[in-house]
Write a protein that holds these residues in place. Structure first.
Motif, PDB file in Angstrom:
ATOM      1  N   THR A 170       2.694   2.846 -11.296  1.00 38.98           N
ATOM      2  CA  THR A 170       2.171   1.738 -12.058  1.00 38.98           C
ATOM      3  C   THR A 170       0.730   1.437 -11.828  1.00 38.98           C
ATOM      4  O   THR A 170       0.039   0.458 -11.928  1.00 38.98           O
ATOM      5  N   SER A 171       0.064   2.401 -10.551  1.00 41.98           N
ATOM      6  CA  SER A 171      -1.142   2.173 -10.172  1.00 41.98           C
ATOM      7  C   SER A 171      -1.145   0.836  -9.239  1.00 41.98           C
ATOM      8  O   SER A 171      -2.458   0.494  -9.011  1.00 41.98           O
ATOM      9  N   LEU A 172      -0.206   0.245  -8.925  1.00 44.18           N
ATOM     10  CA  LEU A 172      -0.288  -0.976  -8.200  1.00 44.18           C
ATOM     11  C   LEU A 172      -0.809  -0.645  -6.788  1.00 44.18           C
ATOM     12  O   LEU A 172      -1.418  -1.646  -6.019  1.00 44.18           O
ATOM     13  N   ASP A 173      -0.505   0.431  -6.274  1.00 43.70           N
ATOM     14  CA  ASP A 173      -1.022   0.830  -4.839  1.00 43.70           C
ATOM     15  C   ASP A 173      -2.660   0.904  -4.749  1.00 43.70           C
ATOM     16  O   ASP A 173      -3.158   0.607  -3.800  1.00 43.70           O
ATOM     17  N   VAL A 220      -4.461 -12.479  -8.628  1.00 42.84           N
ATOM     18  CA  VAL A 220      -3.302 -11.623  -8.663  1.00 42.84           C
ATOM     19  C   VAL A 220      -3.072 -10.993  -7.167  1.00 42.84           C
ATOM     20  O   VAL A 220      -1.896 -11.352  -6.627  1.00 42.84           O
ATOM     21  N   MET A 222       4.440  -7.652  -2.219  1.00 39.79           N
ATOM     22  CA  MET A 222       4.429  -6.125  -1.705  1.00 39.79           C
ATOM     23  C   MET A 222       4.447  -5.946  -0.422  1.00 39.79           C
ATOM     24  O   MET A 222       5.024  -5.034  -0.029  1.00 39.79           O
ATOM     25  N   ILE A 250       4.862   1.923  -7.138  1.00 39.89           N
ATOM     26  CA  ILE A 250       3.430   1.282  -7.125  1.00 39.89           C
ATOM     27  C   ILE A 250       2.592   2.432  -7.426  1.00 39.89           C
ATOM     28  O   ILE A 250       1.558   2.037  -7.997  1.00 39.89           O
ATOM     29  N   MET A 277      -4.578  -1.692  -6.029  1.00 41.09           N
ATOM     30  CA  MET A 277      -5.040  -2.948  -6.305  1.00 41.09           C
ATOM     31  C   MET A 277      -5.632  -3.624  -5.173  1.00 41.09           C
ATOM     32  O   MET A 277      -6.924  -4.226  -5.277  1.00 41.09           O
ATOM     33  N   LEU A 309       0.328 -11.155  -4.976  1.00 42.23           N
ATOM     34  CA  LEU A 309       0.934  -9.885  -5.029  1.00 42.23           C
ATOM     35  C   LEU A 309       0.887  -9.200  -3.496  1.00 42.23           C
ATOM     36  O   LEU A 309       1.998  -8.609  -3.170  1.00 42.23           O
TER      37      LEU A 309
END
Length: 455
Positions: free
Chosen positions: A349-352, A280, A288, A346, A354, A284
């Protein structure tokens, strides 16, 4: 009751014992099982797993400074017998391997002579080391001045090889030169004299005082044990230990304070984080990075100092979701003007979060655990919220039980923090690998369903 991760040298001794045993069984089996058509890789993995499972369920590594040598030998015999049966069971399923009773017998004798000698030498060396150097001692006090308490003091003072220093009695019912003070004086005395273990005669205290004492031991990371008497306090959370012939009740440790479980959880963290980093983050991060740079100036990653396990500082990685500012010591609020447009997405979606898999891989965090708070929150709630400091005995997590139950993001009321701590403590006390998997699955579900406090 949570016990502190502070265990003197014991946690390292367990790891040393485990590492030595695994090394012995791994190194010696190719020496004895030669010309038998044995697949070394398969057999090595098989016996490693078998040894670990047997040791876990037999309590092979549950050896303490007060464990009698007879019990140590009993554990060795039980482990040896079960392991022998498991080793023999391997051969009927290995069709290309020839079973040799003589080779198996020599192998088992060799490993248990080596392991037994190592354990006994270490066991007696530590006892002599404590007497000779005065090191590796545990400082102890006793609450209550009863016949049983006096017997325990006699044990501490006459059996120096067990490694205890007795600092005195505390009692509200008896006054004499041996009694250092009342129960109310205990907290300050414990802090001033670096007391490690508190032994409590239950006749001395009311239920309310006992609860207060347990809470104090939790917050200070102290071990508390009970001297049995007429009160019916036996429960699944208590175990009985014997200091020679003297019984002492101990509150059980949680699974996350045991080396085998720590190894299992750490192994899962390494494997899971490595998969995320490769599958990922490899694509990503560039994506990002480009989107964040196109919208605002500043770094791609935001690194913030947080308290980790035992309040050790580490830098938590995130994708930057805000404009560069000087107010990073406060949590984001709803409609926070600092948050960028891509930042809103982000964070929602809680992508921050990752990049924190890098923290996990480095050993600073776990995939699942209590979320790392800001230092300001740590200071504000450390003494105000009961059992708050318990959450610092384990690695912080990317996600946790409190988060999947809805207690994430901004703290608006004291109840928000209290509920968060309640779930964190429940997780620590009831950890299992299956529990971690359930929380991870629920986290993914929550991300797709959307979370009200994800801003």
């Amino acid at each position: 009751m949570i016990l502190s991760a502070r265990e003197g040298y014991s946690k390292y001794l367990k790891l040393i014992n485990i590492s030595f045993d695994i090394l012995i069984i791994t190194v010696l089996f190719p020496v004895f099982f030669v010309n038998l058509g044995l697949n070394n890789l398969h057999f090595g993995a098989y016996q490693f797993v078998a040894w670990s499972i047997i040791a876990y369920f037999s309590g092979f590594y549950e050896v303490y400074r007060y464990t009698p040598v007879q019990q140590l030998l009993s554990k060795l015999f039980k482990q040896g017998l079960l392991f022998l049966l498991v080793v023999i069971a391997f051969f009927p399923f290995a069709k290309t391997t020839v079973f040799s009773g003589a080779a198996t017998a020599k192998y088992m004798v060799a490993i248990f002579v080596a392991i037994g000698l190592f354990k006994l030498l270490l066991f007696y060396y530590l006892k002599q080391y404590r007497i000779t150097t005065g090191s590796n001692f545990r400082n102890a006090i006793i609450i209550g001045y009863t016949p049983e308490s006096l017997q325990l003091r006699e044990f501490f003072e006459q059996k120096a090889e067990y490694g205890y220093r007795f600092f005195g009695f505390f009692s509200d019912k008896v006054t004499n030169p041996d009694v250092k003070g009342s129960v109310a004086h205990i907290p300050q005395f414990v802090r001033d004299n670096a007391i490690d273990e508190i032994y409590c005669s239950l006749n001395e205290m009311s239920n309310a005082e006992l609860k207060e004492l347990v809470d104090f031991a939790d917050s200070e990371g102290k071990v508390i044990k009970f001297i049995p008497d007429a009160k019916e306090i036996f429960s699944k959370n208590l175990r009985i230990d014997y200091y020679e012939f003297f019984p002492v009740l101990s509150l059980r440790k949680t699974a996350l304070h045991e080396p085998p479980e720590q190894i299992i959880k750490r192994g899962f963290d390494i494997l899971f984080s490595l998969l995320v980093i490769i599958l990922v983050l490899s694509w990503l991060v560039p994506l990002m990075g480009l989107l964040i740079k196109l919208e605002s100036k500043g770094p791609v990653f935001f690194m913030q100092s947080r308290p980790g396990v035992n309040e050790k500082e580490f830098f938590c990685y995130k994708f930057r979701s805000m404009q560069v500012n000087n107010t990073t010591d406060t949590s984001a609020t709803k409609n926070d003007p600092r948050v960028t447009r891509i930042g809103k997405f982000i964070r929602k979606t809680s992508l921050d979060e990752m990049p924190q898999f890098l923290n996990v891989f480095k050993g600073e965090m776990s995939v699942v655990g209590p979320r790392p708070h800001l230092w300001s929150q740590n200071k504000a709630y450390g003494e105000a919220v009961n059992k708050y400091m318990v959450r610092l005995y384990v690695r912080p997590g990317i996600t946790g039980l409190a988060q999947v139950k809805g207690f994430r993001g901004e703290i608006t009321t004291p109840e928000d923090m209290i509920n968060r701590i309640r779930y964190d403590v429940f997780y620590i006390e009831n950890w299992s690998l299956l529990f971690d998997l359930k929380i991870i699955i629920q986290t993914v579900v929550n991300i797709f369903m959307g979370e009200e406090k994800a801003y």
